[in-house]
Design a protein around this motif. Structure first.
Motif, PDB file in Angstrom:
ATOM      1  N   ARG C 153       1.152  -1.420   0.174  1.00 58.86           N
ATOM      2  CA  ARG C 153       0.057   0.639  -0.428  1.00 58.86           C
ATOM      3  C   ARG C 153       0.711   1.249   0.019  1.00 58.86           C
ATOM      4  O   ARG C 153       0.176   2.325   0.501  1.00 58.86           O
ATOM      5  CB  ARG C 153      -0.869  -0.119   0.865  1.00 58.86           C
ATOM      6  CG  ARG C 153      -2.355   0.247   0.796  1.00 58.86           C
ATOM      7  CD  ARG C 153      -2.068  -2.001   0.576  1.00 58.86           C
ATOM      8  NE  ARG C 153      -4.003  -1.973   0.619  1.00 58.86           N
ATOM      9  CZ  ARG C 153      -4.320  -3.750   0.638  1.00 58.86           C
ATOM     10  NH1 ARG C 153      -3.136  -3.921   0.923  1.00 58.86           N
ATOM     11  NH2 ARG C 153      -5.748  -3.600   0.934  1.00 58.86           N
ATOM     12  N   SER C 162      -8.319   1.741   4.415  1.00 62.73           N
ATOM     13  CA  SER C 162      -8.845   1.274   5.106  1.00 62.73           C
ATOM     14  C   SER C 162      -8.895   2.479   6.314  1.00 62.73           C
ATOM     15  O   SER C 162      -7.877   3.222   6.299  1.00 62.73           O
ATOM     16  CB  SER C 162      -9.151   0.256   5.765  1.00 62.73           C
ATOM     17  OG  SER C 162      -7.836  -0.449   6.697  1.00 62.73           O
ATOM     18  N   GLY C 164      -8.039   0.975   9.804  1.00 62.42           N
ATOM     19  CA  GLY C 164      -7.003   1.335  10.308  1.00 62.42           C
ATOM     20  C   GLY C 164      -5.332   1.329   9.497  1.00 62.42           C
ATOM     21  O   GLY C 164      -5.458   1.461  10.481  1.00 62.42           O
TER      22      GLY C 164
ATOM     23  N   ARG F  44      -8.292  -4.575  -6.931  1.00 60.98           N
ATOM     24  CA  ARG F  44      -7.750  -5.181  -5.774  1.00 60.98           C
ATOM     25  C   ARG F  44      -9.623  -6.094  -5.627  1.00 60.98           C
ATOM     26  O   ARG F  44     -10.499  -5.714  -5.339  1.00 60.98           O
ATOM     27  CB  ARG F  44      -7.773  -5.078  -4.120  1.00 60.98           C
ATOM     28  CG  ARG F  44      -6.878  -5.534  -3.077  1.00 60.98           C
ATOM     29  CD  ARG F  44      -6.607  -5.155  -2.143  1.00 60.98           C
ATOM     30  NE  ARG F  44      -5.002  -5.074  -2.558  1.00 60.98           N
ATOM     31  CZ  ARG F  44      -4.279  -4.384  -2.313  1.00 60.98           C
ATOM     32  NH1 ARG F  44      -4.513  -3.240  -2.491  1.00 60.98           N
ATOM     33  NH2 ARG F  44      -2.413  -3.926  -2.870  1.00 60.98           N
ATOM     34  N   GLY F  67      -8.431  -2.824   6.378  1.00 62.81           N
ATOM     35  CA  GLY F  67      -8.321  -3.113   5.675  1.00 62.81           C
ATOM     36  C   GLY F  67      -9.549  -4.546   5.016  1.00 62.81           C
ATOM     37  O   GLY F  67      -8.448  -4.656   3.071  1.00 62.81           O
ATOM     38  N   GLY F  69     -11.838  -5.305   4.422  1.00 68.75           N
ATOM     39  CA  GLY F  69     -13.079  -4.895   3.616  1.00 68.75           C
ATOM     40  C   GLY F  69     -14.686  -5.268   4.389  1.00 68.75           C
ATOM     41  O   GLY F  69     -15.083  -4.458   3.632  1.00 68.75           O
ATOM     42  N   LYS F  70     -14.140  -4.950   5.466  1.00 70.39           N
ATOM     43  CA  LYS F  70     -15.450  -4.659   6.123  1.00 70.39           C
ATOM     44  C   LYS F  70     -15.984  -3.371   6.009  1.00 70.39           C
ATOM     45  O   LYS F  70     -17.854  -3.436   5.591  1.00 70.39           O
ATOM     46  CB  LYS F  70     -14.689  -5.050   7.654  1.00 70.39           C
ATOM     47  CG  LYS F  70     -14.096  -6.054   8.052  1.00 70.39           C
ATOM     48  CD  LYS F  70     -14.004  -6.120   9.838  1.00 70.39           C
ATOM     49  CE  LYS F  70     -12.546  -4.835  10.139  1.00 70.39           C
ATOM     50  NZ  LYS F  70     -11.702  -4.244   9.218  1.00 70.39           N
ATOM     51  N   THR F  71     -15.894  -2.210   6.130  1.00 68.69           N
ATOM     52  CA  THR F  71     -16.144  -1.209   5.462  1.00 68.69           C
ATOM     53  C   THR F  71     -16.746  -1.502   4.150  1.00 68.69           C
ATOM     54  O   THR F  71     -18.166  -0.853   3.878  1.00 68.69           O
ATOM     55  CB  THR F  71     -15.170  -0.003   5.971  1.00 68.69           C
ATOM     56  OG1 THR F  71     -15.427  -0.173   6.640  1.00 68.69           O
ATOM     57  CG2 THR F  71     -16.590   1.282   5.226  1.00 68.69           C
ATOM     58  N   THR F  72     -16.651  -1.779   3.334  1.00 73.43           N
ATOM     59  CA  THR F  72     -16.363  -1.939   1.853  1.00 73.43           C
ATOM     60  C   THR F  72     -17.899  -3.146   2.412  1.00 73.43           C
ATOM     61  O   THR F  72     -19.025  -2.912   1.442  1.00 73.43           O
ATOM     62  CB  THR F  72     -15.519  -2.670   0.907  1.00 73.43           C
ATOM     63  OG1 THR F  72     -14.607  -1.982   1.471  1.00 73.43           O
ATOM     64  CG2 THR F  72     -16.258  -2.678  -0.094  1.00 73.43           C
TER      65      THR F  72
HETATM   66  N1  LIG Z   1      -8.180   1.991  -5.623  1.00 72.15           N
HETATM   67  C1  LIG Z   1      -7.567   0.911  -5.196  1.00 72.15           C
HETATM   68  N2  LIG Z   1      -6.699   0.113  -5.470  1.00 72.15           N
HETATM   69  C2  LIG Z   1      -6.062   0.030  -4.199  1.00 72.15           C
HETATM   70  N3  LIG Z   1      -6.503  -1.521  -2.764  1.00 72.15           N
HETATM   71  C3  LIG Z   1      -7.673  -0.193  -3.132  1.00 72.15           C
HETATM   72  C4  LIG Z   1      -8.099   1.265  -3.043  1.00 72.15           C
HETATM   73  N4  LIG Z   1      -9.503   1.815  -2.774  1.00 72.15           N
HETATM   74  C5  LIG Z   1      -9.330   0.453  -1.736  1.00 72.15           C
HETATM   75  N5  LIG Z   1      -8.452  -0.436  -1.310  1.00 72.15           N
HETATM   76  C6  LIG Z   1      -8.122  -1.680  -0.295  1.00 72.15           C
HETATM   77  O1  LIG Z   1      -9.574  -2.036  -0.088  1.00 72.15           O
HETATM   78  C7  LIG Z   1      -9.422  -1.833   1.346  1.00 72.15           C
HETATM   79  C8  LIG Z   1     -11.197  -1.159   1.728  1.00 72.15           C
HETATM   80  O2  LIG Z   1     -10.681  -1.722   2.988  1.00 72.15           O
HETATM   81  P1  LIG Z   1     -12.049  -1.178   3.969  1.00 72.15           P
HETATM   82  O3  LIG Z   1     -12.328   0.164   3.938  1.00 72.15           O
HETATM   83  O4  LIG Z   1     -13.758  -1.652   3.448  1.00 72.15           O
HETATM   84  O5  LIG Z   1     -11.465  -2.330   5.268  1.00 72.15           O
HETATM   85  P2  LIG Z   1     -12.021  -2.559   6.763  1.00 72.15           P
HETATM   86  O6  LIG Z   1     -11.759  -4.232   6.624  1.00 72.15           O
HETATM   87  O7  LIG Z   1     -13.001  -1.722   7.178  1.00 72.15           O
HETATM   88  O8  LIG Z   1     -10.610  -1.959   7.596  1.00 72.15           O
HETATM   89  P3  LIG Z   1     -10.301  -0.669   8.778  1.00 72.15           P
HETATM   90  O9  LIG Z   1     -10.254  -2.230   9.847  1.00 72.15           O
HETATM   91  O10 LIG Z   1      -8.908  -0.617   8.873  1.00 72.15           O
HETATM   92  O11 LIG Z   1     -11.705  -0.052   9.029  1.00 72.15           O
HETATM   93  C9  LIG Z   1      -8.558  -1.437   1.892  1.00 72.15           C
HETATM   94  O12 LIG Z   1      -7.517  -2.350   2.060  1.00 72.15           O
HETATM   95  C10 LIG Z   1      -7.776  -1.150   0.961  1.00 72.15           C
HETATM   96  O13 LIG Z   1      -6.487  -0.431   0.526  1.00 72.15           O
END
Ligand SMILES: Nc1ncnc2c1ncn2[C@@H]1O[C@H](COP(=O)(O)OP(=O)(O)OP(=O)(O)O)[C@@H](O)[C@H]1O
Ligand code: HEM
Ligand SMILES: Nc1ncnc2c1ncn2[C@@H]1O[C@H](COP(=O)(O)OP(=O)(O)OP(=O)(O)O)[C@@H](O)[C@H]1O
Ligand SMILES: [Mg+2]
Ligand SMILES: [Mg+2]
Lengths: 249, 60, 231, 221, 221, 231
Positions: C153, C162, C164, F44, F67, F69-72
């Motif tokens: 990253r 994300s 975190g 990704r 990271g 993907g929970k929030t996603t």
């Molecule tokens: N344009 C992009 N290119 C590559 N990776 C991406 C891109 N946009 C988002 N990501 C990745 O997608 C993931 C998004 O994760 P998300 O926010 O859903 O995580 P999370 O599980 O909620 O994490 P946290 O516990 O930190 O809140 C991250 O790992 C981020 O690096």
């Protein structure tokens, strides 16, 4: 030496200034009334009709004092603000804050009476002449100061931010004032033609000066009233405020 | 003395609107401003008074 | 102006340098000492008469409910908003007089993101170092980011990370900045379990190295020792 | 010194990254200038007469618009706190930010102004004066603007309050700047105006970073 | 319907709370209008001629500046997400926000314009036309602006990009609005211009909330 | 349009209303069901083939590293950013077709503050309700705020509140909104121990009442039961 400073600081403390201001206010109101009465009497009954402008020129007796006050108050306000920034005295900020609305109103009176004078004399309410424009800018500086202070909640922060603005603005005042040089100005020409006859100028000058004294006294009186309110607002939680007779009764 | 009658005084030689328009607005401002300052003082004093009463009631 | 820790540490109270090496078993004089501190917000007095001493290798856990004034205390400690009363002494001198000499040895990471969303983690880290007057080469910066699990990253704008991961970018400054006093406001927010362990270990190392730390957290802290200040 | 360069680099990098930010500021300038012929009507004589004024007002507004981003984004994401706590003197960092602001919002205007001036039928020597005046005036705008931006930081209604504070302070720059070109066109010579502008710039370069630093500390308290 | 009123109330409340926001937008208008005479010089004849154009350009810029706050703050603090997820149809909420925006940024300009017009020596009937044109034109500015504000949401360099998108769309309003006053002054009668303005307004009132809603959904994805 | 929970619940799949009262011991048909979901960010692929069912009274704990993907996932669930593949079914119908009917029964609280800093907690809460087409009287709003420990802060602009207090203002919507499905992204962030307990109890009540919840959290969840989705 240190004794003197302590003595000075005693008056600069809101606690001792509050009653002092209370005692001074009636005197300034009395002076305002006296000078106002004499000044108005001269303005309307002693000063003769102007050869060029007829009776319309009598606006001068409030226009000029208000214009002077608006500029002078800005300087005083900036001085208080600077003092507050340098010495960190609480009262200075309050004084600056109390003066700003009065200054803004004086600038407004100057603009208003100027416009009401310009319509009969120049045939227009407003021209973009240097003097007029700089007065307008001064009005904006006041409004900016007031708006900035109103936008910040913490009074200490508001004081400091306002002080910086006022000091920066004060550099601007002489500049806009002297910019008259680079402009062809309508304002000055008119004023000169009016001063033709020396005898008339004499009474008029006196009328203007006495009215100016009246405006001075008024400004001091009203600023003191406002500063007393501001002191109470800011010192709400201090012991001495709770012990005030006004609060106790 | 410039004026022969009150009517003449109020007419201001045809400049009544401008002269009185200036003086009246100036007078209004100079009456309103101290009144507003006074009101501000009254408001804060009333609040302080109420707070004091509340404190006294708390103590009892 | 390359950063020279040896030199900077000599600034202020000279003997400070000696205490960097932890001398277990001996009583070490305090480096950060706070006495009779009180903070007021609006008309509310959050705390008063607060005092503590921290010697090298010690850490303080600031505890308290939401709104009890932990953040306020930390901001006062680092000099962002001056306290209503009290003094904060660093190496024997009040911090407000030390100014830059204090700030050079101190690192504060707050609730805020404090990273630029448009820049990549690598750029963020390198620029932050440059602004502190220190140049950081790619290798060092990468190592710090990898340590915080941001492998892969490094070149992705922070905006896409994300919650975190954003936090980790900020925390990576802990290893690149080389400060003596760490002031961290809820450092564990948004971190997953592995990252929490890693960060605790890092703080442990820092303390073992003779550093100091002031932390807040609502979760129990997996770091041994530590004084406690309850607000 | 390295920190000074570093913050300039950082801000330029950010400007590039928020792609086309510089470009759009330029376009704003162009659009405002082009709006006037639309609002006023196409008389060439009239337009030529008001050209310096319009160009200067447009430059002023476009600088003012970009002032927002000077500290506000750093404030919102907490990096400003970090700058204040950095061991580097804050005044140096602030000066760096102001330089970067001028490079991204002032300099492009200076470079573009001749092109727009030609559209209003200004001749070559007038264009020269215009560029000279802008070259002295736009750093002044950035310097003064920085004070306003620092003062309104985190304040309610900051954006518009900022313009209220800053525009009156911009008036001297406007008067001397537009005046220089007009004086030149009317054959009076622009040296007086330009040297006054230079004096103002020197004054501002000395005091503005200091005032801005003080204002920033107040805003963060 | 109650949600429609609620969002208007909320936005007005916010405008009041960010104290003097409305007032400062007004002052911005006044200051911009006053800047032109400073830049252009004090000839009354010249100024009278360009007055409608200046007033309209100033109205346009002042509306444009306040567009930023239309969605951006809601976006930054996450309340916009909540609005999109609210059970109330988004179009209704968007329409409410546009109305609130006009009330705080358009209406005050309309009320103030006559005072500024007097400074440029416009006569009573010309002032009447000016107010009428602004009354039709400023809602149009808010409606069109909302689309731009929604499109540039969360986009890098949003603020300036916004003006780039929106200003060209404002051109018709500017031409008909300023044209109405000029036509009246030159004795041609302003009805034609005003009815065109009204037609544009009707069109925008119908389509803009819909387009804005669509743009918002895209921006949040 | 006053809010009428009975009515709103009848919208969509009609039988849903029956399942509101938990019928322990019987197998309840699922109300939210997700199948074969996948999300892509940049290039990704964060997860794919994800599926789960939730019946009234059940909750899902979305777990995973930073990271992962929970929030996603949560944003896809509520319809903020559509998934690359897969369907989300609510009461038998795909959510993207249900639109407002789905949104009326669902409440999403994310990482974001989502409160207006200039307004007081009371105003924030009442206006949020009004925007959902529901009017909330002072008493109810106050009760909700007091429940979340904001007594004495009802009239202080949110800007002045501490991190945890801000979060509580947002969370107070849980009790005023009356939704069936709660989607909460790290609800415990910034909360102190007491508030965490309180919130867990609240979620427990909601579930006992026949509600559904999808939660993420890095801390262990003090709520019994619950399905787990590991990303
Ligand atoms: N344009 C992009 N290119 C590559 N990776 C991406 C891109 N946009 C988002 N990501 C990745 O997608 C993931 C998004 O994760 P998300 O926010 O859903 O995580 P999370 O599980 O909620 O994490 P946290 O516990 O930190 O809140 C991250 O790992 C981020 O690096
Ligand atoms: C809105 C319009 C006007 C404004 C803002 C204005 C502003 C001012 C100011 C700021 C001053 C004080 C400056 C100084 O002491 O040198 C002043 C003084 C004066 N003004 Fe005006 N003025 C206006 C219109 C007029 C008009 C129409 C006249 C007369 C026809 C007039 C006559 C004077 C005179 C005689 C003085 C004092 C003498 C002097 O200093 O020249 N003003 N005005
Ligand atoms: N102007 C004000 N008037 C009254 N109270 C205020 C004002 N400004 C701040 N406060 C109070 O001061 C406190 C600030 O607390 P602070 O942010 O330091 O809390 P904290 O211990 O960090 O909390 P958290 O755990 O939630 O982060 C809050 O309780 C807030 O309500
Ligand atoms: Mg905190
Ligand atoms: Mg997340």
């Amino acid at each position: 030496m240190s004794n003197r400073i302590i003595h000075w600081f005693k008056f600069a403390s809101p606690q001792s200034f509050y009653p002092l201001a209370g005692k001074m206010i009636p005197w300034f109101w009395a002076l305002t009334a006296v000078f106002g009465a004499i000044g108005l009497w001269i303005s309307f009954f002693v000063a003769p009709t102007d050869a060029v402008q007829g009776e319309g020129y009598r606006i001068i007796f409030i226009h000029v004092p208000a214009s002077w006050m608006s500029m002078f108050i800005y300087m005083v306000m900036a001085a208080w603000a600077g003092l507050g920034l340098a010495l960190n005295t609480r009262l200075s900020g309050m004084m600056a804050q109390a003066l700003a609305p009065t200054g803004a109103l004086m600038a407004f009176i100057s603009l208003w009476t100027g416009a009401f004078w310009g319509k009969p004399m120049w045939g227009t309410w407003w021209v973009w002449d240097a003097r007029l424009t700089s007065e307008l800018i001064l009005f904006f500086l006041y409004i900016g100061f007031i708006a900035l202070q109103a936008a910040i909640d913490d009074p200490r922060r508001a004081d400091k931010a306002g002080a910086i603005l006022a000091l920066v603005g004060v550099v601007n005042v002489p500049i806009i004032y002297f910019s008259v040089k680079w402009w062809n100005t309508l304002h000055q020409g008119a004023s000169v033609s009016m001063m033709k006859s020396p005898s008339m100028a004499q009474t008029m000058l006196w009328g203007m000066l006495i009215m100016a004294l009246c405006f001075w006294m008024y400004s001091i009186a009203v600023a003191l009233m406002r500063v007393r309110a501001i002191i109470l607002e800011r010192e709400t939680h201090t012991e001495w405020v709770k012990e005030l007779p006004e609060v106790k009764q | 003395m410039n004026w022969n009658s009150p009517a003449e005084f109020f007419a201001m030689g045809g400049y009544a609107l401008y002269v009185w328009g200036s003086f009246v607005v100036c007078a209004v401002i100079m009456v309103m401003e101290p009144m507003l300052a006074k009101m501000r003082q009254k408001t804060i004093l009333r609040a302080l008074h109420r707070e004091r009463l509340a404190q006294e009631l708390d103590k009892q | 102006m390359p950063f020279d820790p040896g030199n900077s540490r000599k600034a202020g109270f000279d003997a400070g340098f000696l205490f960097r090496t932890p001398i277990s078993g001996t009583i070490r004089p305090s480096m950060l000492s706070v006495s009779d501190l009180s903070c007021i917000r609006g008309e509310r007095r959050l705390f008063s008469g607060l005092g503590f001493d921290l010697a090298p290798g010690e850490w303080l856990h600031v505890q308290g409910e939401n709104g009890s004034g932990k953040t306020t205390l930390l901001r006062a400690l680092v000099g962002l908003s001056p306290p209503a009363e009290g003094e904060i002494i660093w190496r024997g001198e009040p911090t407000h007089r030390l100014g830059e000499d204090y700030r050079r040895e101190m690192l504060y990471l707050g609730h805020h993101g404090a990273v630029k969303e448009e820049l990549t983690p690598l750029e963020n880290l390198k620029l932050a170092a440059a602004l502190d007057g220190r140049s950081l080469d790619d290798r060092e910066a990468m190592a710090a980011l990898h340590r915080f699990g941001l492998k892969g990253r490094e070149e992705l704008p922070v905006r896409f990370l994300s919650a975190g991961q954003k936090r980790r970018v900020l925390l990576a400054r802990l290893v690149t900045r080389n400060a003596v006093l760490w002031v961290l406001d809820e450092p564990f927010t948004a971190l997953d379990v592995k990252a929490v362990d890693m960060l605790s270990a890092l703080i442990g190392e820092h303390l073992a190295d003779g550093g100091l730390a002031v932390l807040t957290s609502h979760q129990p802290m997996p770091i041994p020792g530590g004084k406690v200040a309850r607000l | 010194m390295s920190a000074f360069l570093a913050i300039i680099r950082r801000d330029l990098l950010l400007a590039m990254r928020r792609k086309s930010e510089v470009l759009t500021a330029l376009f704003f300038f162009i659009i405002v200038v082009s709006l006037f012929p639309l609002g006023i009507g196409p008389e060439p004589q009239l337009l030529k007469k008001i050209a310096p004024g319009i160009l200067w007002v447009a430059a002023l507004l476009s600088t003012m618009l970009s002032l927002n981003r000077l500290f506000a984004t750093d404030h919102a994401d907490g990096t400003l706190e970090q700058l204040v706590l950095s061991p580097t003197p804050l005044g140096l960092l602030v000066a760096g930010k102001i330089v970067a602001h001028w490079l991204t919002s002032g300099l492009p205007l200076v470079l573009l102004a001749p092109v727009l001036g030609v559209q209003f039928d200004l001749d070559a020597s007038a264009l020269g004066i215009l560029v000279g005046a802008l070259l002295l005036g736009t750093p002044l705008l950035s310097l003064i603007g920085a004070i306003g931006a620092a003062l309104t930081l985190g304040v309610r209604g900051g954006g518009v309050l900022l313009s209220l504070l800053v525009l009156p302070l911009y008036v001297p720059a406007l008067i001397f700047g537009a005046g220089a070109v007009e004086a030149h066109i009317s054959g009076l010579g622009a040296t007086g105006h330009l040297s006054l502008l230079a004096a103002l710039l020197a004054l501002a370069a000395f005091f503005a970073p200091w005032a801005t630093t003080a204002a920033l500390r107040v805003s963060l308290e």
